[in-house]
Scaffold this active site. Structure first.
Site, mmCIF file in Angstrom:
data_model
loop_
_atom_site.group_PDB
_atom_site.id
_atom_site.type_symbol
_atom_site.label_atom_id
_atom_site.label_comp_id
_atom_site.label_asym_id
_atom_site.label_seq_id
_atom_site.Cartn_x
_atom_site.Cartn_y
_atom_site.Cartn_z
ATOM 1 N N LYS A 96 23.168 27.791 -14.940
ATOM 2 C CA LYS A 96 22.005 28.908 -14.653
ATOM 3 C C LYS A 96 21.689 28.924 -13.224
ATOM 4 C CE LYS A 96 18.303 28.899 -17.444
ATOM 5 N NZ LYS A 96 17.171 28.719 -16.629
ATOM 6 N N ARG A 130 21.402 31.354 -7.824
ATOM 7 C CA ARG A 130 21.586 31.396 -6.325
ATOM 8 C C ARG A 130 22.841 32.064 -5.800
ATOM 9 N NH1 ARG A 130 18.623 27.118 -8.329
ATOM 10 N NH2 ARG A 130 17.667 25.736 -7.419
ATOM 11 N N ARG A 181 2.764 31.111 -16.353
ATOM 12 C CA ARG A 181 3.265 30.031 -15.582
ATOM 13 C C ARG A 181 2.795 30.008 -14.174
ATOM 14 N NH1 ARG A 181 9.499 29.045 -16.738
ATOM 15 N NH2 ARG A 181 9.121 27.160 -15.570
ATOM 16 N N SER A 199 10.140 19.601 -7.360
ATOM 17 C CA SER A 199 10.391 20.862 -7.841
ATOM 18 C C SER A 199 11.452 21.662 -7.086
ATOM 19 C CB SER A 199 9.307 21.856 -7.991
ATOM 20 O OG SER A 199 9.822 23.199 -8.137
ATOM 21 N N GLN A 244 12.696 24.414 -7.470
ATOM 22 C CA GLN A 244 12.245 25.861 -7.226
ATOM 23 C C GLN A 244 11.250 25.943 -6.151
ATOM 24 O OE1 GLN A 244 10.462 26.954 -11.234
ATOM 25 N NE2 GLN A 244 12.538 26.941 -11.972
ATOM 26 N N ASP A 298 15.263 19.347 -17.419
ATOM 27 C CA ASP A 298 15.414 20.375 -18.656
ATOM 28 C C ASP A 298 16.140 19.857 -19.725
ATOM 29 O OD1 ASP A 298 14.553 22.384 -16.918
ATOM 30 O OD2 ASP A 298 16.268 22.864 -16.395
ATOM 31 N N ARG A 349 14.883 26.302 -24.671
ATOM 32 C CA ARG A 349 15.233 24.842 -25.075
ATOM 33 C C ARG A 349 14.692 24.238 -26.202
ATOM 34 N NH1 ARG A 349 18.891 24.422 -20.834
ATOM 35 N NH2 ARG A 349 18.232 25.374 -19.010
HETATM 36 C C1 S3P Z 1 15.534 24.966 -11.647
HETATM 37 C C2 S3P Z 1 14.866 23.914 -11.282
HETATM 38 C C3 S3P Z 1 13.759 23.225 -12.423
HETATM 39 C C4 S3P Z 1 14.440 23.421 -13.736
HETATM 40 C C5 S3P Z 1 14.729 24.766 -13.799
HETATM 41 C C6 S3P Z 1 15.700 25.339 -13.020
HETATM 42 C C7 S3P Z 1 16.337 25.402 -10.536
HETATM 43 O O1 S3P Z 1 12.680 23.522 -12.229
HETATM 44 O O2 S3P Z 1 13.335 23.164 -14.697
HETATM 45 O O3 S3P Z 1 15.351 25.107 -15.383
HETATM 46 O O4 S3P Z 1 17.475 26.268 -10.609
HETATM 47 O O5 S3P Z 1 16.000 25.320 -9.448
HETATM 48 P P1 S3P Z 1 11.566 23.057 -11.118
HETATM 49 O O6 S3P Z 1 12.041 23.081 -9.968
HETATM 50 O O7 S3P Z 1 10.367 23.805 -11.342
HETATM 51 O O8 S3P Z 1 11.364 21.573 -11.566
#
Ligand code: S3P
Length: 447
Positions: A28, A33, A129, A174, A176, A326, A402
């Site tokens: 995913k 990306r 969120r 993170s 993200q 995750d 999940r």
């Molecule tokens: C992800 C980063 C994680 C993860 C999410 C996917 C990503 O989150 O929990 O399912 O693809 O960068 P965080 O970066 O907020 O920890």
């Protein structure tokens, strides 16, 4: 836009041994990306193995709304005609990222240094969120954002017309946040730097390089220092998306707890930023053989042979949390079958995922006869050992894929069926979950 229809009640019952090969779908994180970097490139990006889950499909639609042309040619086979760094057009409509935190946060980063505005929203889970973790660093580039109280969606981001490069140390581990900053930095002049005290999944850095950006990664006393040279010309690439280790976790865990099981799970990532669960399960006594290590789609992968095992509880160190963030929900289901106590520390980020995953797992495990303790940053599961898990309870999934899948795994070895109130969110990340598990011999039903 993902729209969950009526809730689907599901149950999982005790089943015979699981056998065969579990071919899980594409990753995913890498799928999001591939679409976003394809959209920010000049020319065509050809993607194979794209995860066709709702989260990724929402990102594909978003990239079209920003001006890229995204086409599906067959299962997992997609092309993206990009608009180039800085070439995003202003979307005419609200961008609905459905259930996907990764989608909305990465896209906010990707548009933050373009001279456009966009308004983002999502489903009932995503609207709860926190987005401040993204909009705070984006403000340093000069982007402005206007959302609901607490930095919640819906939210409008006004891109910086004249962005400045940024040096940023995320206050939480993170990927993200790191990725949003790096994607924003693409259209800022000079060097954008992210310093990560704790390493998180590194797909953005690896893929940015693959698309032609200059990204330097250095270990420093402060952590990993990632330096991006701004305003590169990204060019379309061929991307083979490897399988998702977070989806592989479900058949791996099922095979460990269902007596007599022997399952092969091919192509599971060995990337150290993603494989904390396998290390943990091996420490718990899981019989997992790592076979045929190789590279696929730029990621180190291996095939896993997993056999049913009597597991024992361990203490999972906080330092491992980012590499298996995750996977805690399914680990806590498996820990219910171990002898002794499994303590998961440093897991506060689970509170702000698709649901509060510490609370969702704790309540659902309790409903199925498992003793659990929690605090803000810790989840402790008291294993039932050879007596097995009682089951017979209903777990609430809170729009969280999940959580839904983890309780279906719990039910496969429980003494009475385990039920969930809603299995629809499973389609966000693992649309073939039910068929794949049942194909191995599981008994997962729609009630
Ligand atoms: C992800 C980063 C994680 C993860 C999410 C996917 C990503 O989150 O929990 O399912 O693809 O960068 P965080 O970066 O907020 O920890």
């Amino acid at each position: 836009m993902s729209s969950h229809g009526d809730p689907i009640r599901m149950s999982a019952q005790k089943c015979g041994p699981l056998t065969g090969t579990a071919d899980v779908p594409g990753d995913k994180s890498i799928s999001h990306r591939a679409l976003i970097l394809g959209a920010l490139s000049v020319g065509e990006t050809k993607i194979s193995g794209l995860l066709e889950g709702e989260d990724v499909l929402d990102t594909a639609k978003a990239m079209q709304a920003f001006g890229a042309s995204v086409t599906r040619h067959g299962p997992g086979a997609w092309t993206v005609q990009g608009v180039g760094v800085g070439g995003f057009a202003e979307p005419e409509q609200v961008i609905d990222c459905g259930n996907s935190g990764t989608g909305v946060r990465l896209i906010m980063g990707a548009m933050a240094c373009c001279d456009i505005s966009a308004t983002f929203t999502g489903d009932g889970s995503l609207r709860k969120r926190p987005m401040g973790r993204i909009t705070d660093p984006l403000a340093l580039f000069g982007a402005q954002s206007y959302g609901r109280k607490g930095g919640r969606l819906p939210m409008t981001v006004v891109g910086a017309p004249d962005p400045a490069p940024v040096v940023y140390t995320p206050p939480m581990a993170s990927a993200q946040v790191k990725s949003a900053v790096l994607l924003a930095g693409l259209n800022a002049p000079g060097q954008t730097v992210v310093i990560e005290p704790v390493a998180t999944r590194d797909h953005t850095e690896r893929m940015l390089r693959g698309f032609g950006a200059q990204v330097d990664v250095q270990d420093t006393p402060e952590g990993t220092r990632i330096t991006l040279q701004g305003q590169p010309e990204l060019t379309g690439q061929v991307v083979a998306v490897p399988r998702d280790p977070s989806s592989a976790a479900f058949p791996v865990c099922a095979a460990l707890i269902v007596p007599g099981s022997d399952v092969l799970v091919p192509g599971v990532s060995q990337n150290p930023t993603r494989n904390g669960l396998i290390t943990t399960l091996q420490e718990m006594g899981g019989r997992i053989e790592v076979l045929n290590p190789r590279e696929e789609g730029g990621e180190p992968v291996a095939d896993l042979r997993v056999r049913a095992s009597q597991l024992h509880g361990i203490e999972v160190p906080a330092a491992r949390a980012a590499s298996m963030i995750d996977e805690y929900p399914v680990l806590s289901a498996v820990a219910a079958y171990a002898t002794g106590i499994t303590t998961m520390r440093g897991v506060h980020e689970l509170r702000v995922k698709e649901s509060d995953r510490i609370s969702a797992m704790a309540r659902g495990l309790e409903a199925n006869g498992v003793r659990v303790e929690e605090d803000e940053d810790t989840l402790i599961v008291h294993g039932s050992g050879p007596d097995g898990v009682a089951g017979g309870g209903l777990a609430e999934t809170h729009l969280d894929h999940r959580i839904a899948m983890s309780f279906m795994i719990l039910g496969l070895a429980a003494n009475a069926p385990v039920r969930i109130d809603d299995g629809t969110p499973i389609a966000t990340s693992f649309p073939i979950f039910e068929d794949l598990l049942n194909g191995l011999g599981a008994d997962i039903r729609r009630d």
